[in-house]
Every structure is written in C-alpha cells, then in structure tokens.
Design an enzyme around this catalytic site. Structure first.
Site, short mmCIF file in Angstrom:
data_model
loop_
_atom_site.label_atom_id
_atom_site.label_comp_id
_atom_site.label_asym_id
_atom_site.label_seq_id
_atom_site.Cartn_x
_atom_site.Cartn_y
_atom_site.Cartn_z
CB ILE A 1 -0.64 0.20 1.22
CG1 ILE A 1 -1.68 -1.51 1.69
CG2 ILE A 1 -1.80 1.12 1.32
CD1 ILE A 1 -2.59 -1.14 2.98
CB ILE B 1 -8.27 6.42 2.15
CG1 ILE B 1 -9.04 7.21 3.10
CG2 ILE B 1 -8.32 5.63 1.60
CD1 ILE B 1 -9.35 7.90 2.18
N GLY B 2 -4.81 5.49 3.63
CA GLY B 2 -3.60 4.22 3.54
C GLY B 2 -3.35 3.94 5.07
CE1 TYR C 1 -7.48 14.54 -5.77
CE2 TYR C 1 -9.67 15.09 -6.41
CZ TYR C 1 -8.92 13.89 -5.81
OH TYR C 1 -9.46 12.53 -4.82
N GLY D 1 1.79 5.32 0.41
CA GLY D 1 0.73 6.52 1.33
C GLY D 1 0.12 6.12 3.14
CB SER E 1 2.35 8.95 6.50
OG SER E 1 2.35 9.51 5.62
P1 NAD Z 1 -3.67 11.82 3.23
O1 NAD Z 1 -3.55 13.45 2.70
O2 NAD Z 1 -3.84 11.87 4.53
O3 NAD Z 1 -3.49 10.99 2.16
C1 NAD Z 1 -2.60 10.78 1.38
C2 NAD Z 1 -1.13 10.27 1.40
O4 NAD Z 1 -0.05 10.19 0.35
C3 NAD Z 1 -0.50 11.30 2.68
O5 NAD Z 1 0.21 9.92 3.77
C4 NAD Z 1 0.97 11.36 1.58
O6 NAD Z 1 2.03 11.16 2.68
C5 NAD Z 1 1.48 10.67 0.59
N1 NAD Z 1 2.16 10.97 -0.62
C6 NAD Z 1 2.01 11.80 -0.43
N2 NAD Z 1 2.41 12.68 -1.89
C7 NAD Z 1 3.36 10.44 -2.27
C8 NAD Z 1 4.70 10.28 -2.65
N3 NAD Z 1 4.96 10.93 -3.47
N4 NAD Z 1 4.87 9.26 -2.47
C9 NAD Z 1 4.24 8.70 -1.10
N5 NAD Z 1 3.13 8.75 -0.76
C10 NAD Z 1 3.03 10.31 -0.92
O7 NAD Z 1 -5.11 12.30 2.28
P2 NAD Z 1 -6.21 10.42 2.01
O8 NAD Z 1 -7.69 10.91 2.44
O9 NAD Z 1 -5.83 9.44 2.82
O10 NAD Z 1 -5.77 10.67 0.56
C11 NAD Z 1 -5.75 8.87 -0.09
C12 NAD Z 1 -6.30 8.88 -0.78
O11 NAD Z 1 -7.30 8.92 -1.54
C13 NAD Z 1 -5.82 9.64 -2.48
O12 NAD Z 1 -5.28 9.67 -3.43
C14 NAD Z 1 -6.84 10.67 -2.50
O13 NAD Z 1 -6.33 11.54 -4.08
C15 NAD Z 1 -7.89 10.14 -2.44
N6 NAD Z 1 -8.96 10.60 -2.22
C16 NAD Z 1 -9.58 11.29 -1.07
C17 NAD Z 1 -10.85 11.82 -0.33
C18 NAD Z 1 -11.20 13.09 0.89
O14 NAD Z 1 -11.54 12.99 0.23
N7 NAD Z 1 -9.98 13.19 2.02
C19 NAD Z 1 -12.27 11.74 -1.65
C20 NAD Z 1 -11.48 10.82 -2.40
C21 NAD Z 1 -10.50 10.08 -2.83
#
Ligand code: NAD
Length: 315
Positions: free
Chosen positions: A7, A14-15, A153, A9, A11
C-alpha cells in the site's frame, strides 16, 4: 495462504486505515507492506498498528514520484511478490487555475497519475508472469465527474481512470483484476491540508467574480459538504477489504451512496449537460436543486420513452 499487500501513502488517512484494518485481520489473510514517502512520519501508523507491527505489518519507504525508490521497495519483498497492490498516495489542489502555477499542477499529475504508472511499470510484469494479482486504485468520484475549482485534481483522477480502463482489458487476458475505489468526501488530513492551502491561494490573478465564487461560495460550503457527506477513512478501508476479498471484484466501486445520484446524472445524459446544469444550480441556486432533481426524473422517463420509440422505428 497469506496474500502480500503493498500500500502506498500510509502515513495518514485512507492508506493508514487500510494498512491497519488488513494487518489486524483475524484470519491473518494478509501480509501488509505499508509504505510511505517519509519514514519520519511513521508514528501514527506505528501506534495504530500496535502488535501487528513486525507480524502482519511492516513499514517500508516508498516515494511514488521516484522510480528507484519503488524498485528498491519491490526488490526488498520476498520473491518481489505483490498479490494486491493498493495505490493510494495522492495530493489535492483547489482554486482557480489562473492562481496556480504549472509546477504545482505538474506535481499533482506526477503524484496522482504518474505515481500509479510508475508503480504498475514495476509490479505489472511480475503479476502477468504469475497470472495473478489485484490492482486496487484509490480514485475518487472526481475521477468520473469534475467539480468546481478542482480542475487539476479531477483531471489527475480522470487520467487514472482512463489509464486503468485501458489496462483492464489486457489485465483480463492475464487473469488479473483492477478495481477503482471512488470515495466521495473523506474526512482526513488531505481534506484539512487542501482546505488550508486553498485558503492561502493568492487570488490577485483572479478577477473579482472568480475570487468571490471561490471564497464565498466554494470555500464557505466546504465544511458543510464534508460534514453532511463525509465518510471516515475506516469506512473506506472496510469497502477496500470487501473489494479485495471478492471472487469477482468490480472494476468501479463508489463508497458513498449519498453521492451516487450525482454521478448517475452523467450516465443519464450523453450530452453531458445534465450534471453541469445540476451542479450549477446546486452551487448558485440552492433552491433550484430540488427542481433540478425533478427534471432529472422527468428526463429519465423521457429517455426511456424515447428509446422505446426508437426501437419501434427500427422494426
Ligand atoms: P492523506 O493526505 O491523509 O493521505 C495521502 C497520503 O499520500 C499521505 O500520507 C501523503 O504523505 C502520501 N503521499 C503524497 N505524496 C506521496 C509520494 N510522492 N509518495 C508516497 N506517498 C505520498 O489523504 P487521504 O484522504 O487519505 O488520501 C488518500 C487517497 O484518497 C488519495 O489518492 C486521494 O486522492 C484519495 N481521496 C481522498 C478523498 C478525501 O476527501 N480525503 C476523497 C476521494 C479520494
């Protein structure tokens, strides 16, 4: 036997939630490699993983923007084996395009789209050779429908969806699965970061009307939208678990039924006008949303009548 899950991302958000849910699986069905760009940010994951750390969960560095870091990570896995790849790393960006610089936009495309491409270049050939594997991509409802001030985005998620849709046919030939998970709003760091960055947008390059819509309409309703429609990362993780344990996982899966009426508009009207009209009314004429939904129903009825009469014409 245990499935190896990689998996990206992990930290936060969602990851992190997916990594922990899979690692804590009672039947220990998964060996989770939870990766992150910067290991200095592993504390929340370490804490949430608890006793699974070193058992069903290991933390590894991986930057989706760096090919070598991806290769090193995959080379470090036993037999380079990945059964389930969960591409989750992603960045958001909101604001009028005239206020964003190209470099900023490129970094969104580089992470959200090319990040996935780099991962697959490394993992897909092995999956094809083994004729097994499931690629799960955390896309977004914005991968099927653009939203005001999310131009770049949404474009990055559309790119992800077009890429996967094209690959899916080839994947089928090798008995591989590809699934796009499409959450609506999810309450995570992402949401907070994007909001804060959005509020800092230098609007001097935007005209008065655009700046006003951005601040007084879009940003003002942000928290309302997340409060009323927002899901938790844990819910998205539950959906993901369901998808990876299905015999025939779907290509697309939306996590939020409250959002489905919006995405359905797109499929209901091939001209594309209906979703755009509806969103316009939702944003600028709140009172008209109700009548817009009524029009939508009328349109559906009209369409079904029309297809019926077309069939009759043919015979
Ligand atoms: P988040 O910011 O908590 O998590 C995103 C993670 O990606 C972070 O841990 C960040 O450090 C990591 N990341 C960024 N650049 C990176 C790189 N170059 N290499 C490795 N890791 C990297 O946000 P989230 O909401 O958990 O987002 C996760 C996914 O869900 C994303 O793809 C986002 O587009 C998608 N998403 C989020 C939402 C929302 O509303 N939060 C809705 C739909 C989809």
């Amino acid at each position: 036997s245990q499935k190896v899950v990689l998996i990206t991302g992990c930290s936060s958000g969602i990851g992190l939630a997916i990594a922990v849910l899979l690692a804590k699986d009672e039947k220990k069905r998964f060996m989770v490699y939870a990766t992150m760009r910067n290991l200095a940010k592993q504390e929340p994951l370490v804490e949430a993983a608890g006793r699974t750390l070193g058992q069903t969960l290991e933390i590894r560095p991986l930057d989706v923007c760096d090919e070598k870091s991806i290769k090193d990570c995959v080379d470090g896995l036993p037999d380079r084996r990945v059964d389930i790849l969960i591409s989750n790393a992603g960045l958001g960006l909101v604001g009028p395009i005239e206020c964003q610089d190209i470099e900023e936009m490129k970094s969104i495309m580089d992470t959200n789209f090319f990040g996935l491409v780099r991962l697959l270049k490394e993992v897909l050939p092995d999956m094809k050779r083994r004729k097994s594997g499931h690629i799960v991509v955390i896309s977004s409802v914005m991968g099927i429908q653009g939203i005001l001030f999310n131009d770049i985005y949404a474009a990055s998620k559309f790119a992800v969806e077009g890429f996967c849709e094209s690959l899916a046919v080839q994947a089928m030939r090798f008995k591989l699965n590809i699934s796009l998970i499409e959450p609506g709003p999810v309450v995570t760091e992402f949401e907070r970061k994007v909001y804060e960055e959005g509020m800092k947008t230098d609007l001097s390059k935007a005209d008065q009307v655009t700046a006003d819509i951005f601040i007084n309409v879009y940003m003002k309703h942000w928290s309302q939208i997340f409060e009323s429609l927002g899901q938790s990362p844990e819910v998205i993780a539950e959906h993901t678990l369901k998808i990876i344990t299905m015999d025939n996982p779907p290509f697309r899966h939306q996590t939020n039924t409250l959002y489905t009426p919006f995405t359905t508009l797109k499929y209901a009207d091939p001209t594309g006008d209906l979703p755009i009209d509806t969103f316009y009314k939702a944003v600028f004429q709140h009172d008209k949303v109700f009548s817009a939904s009524l029009n939508f129903l009328k349109l559906l009825r009209w369409r079904s009548r029309k297809s019926f009469s077309l069939d009759k014409d043919k015979s």
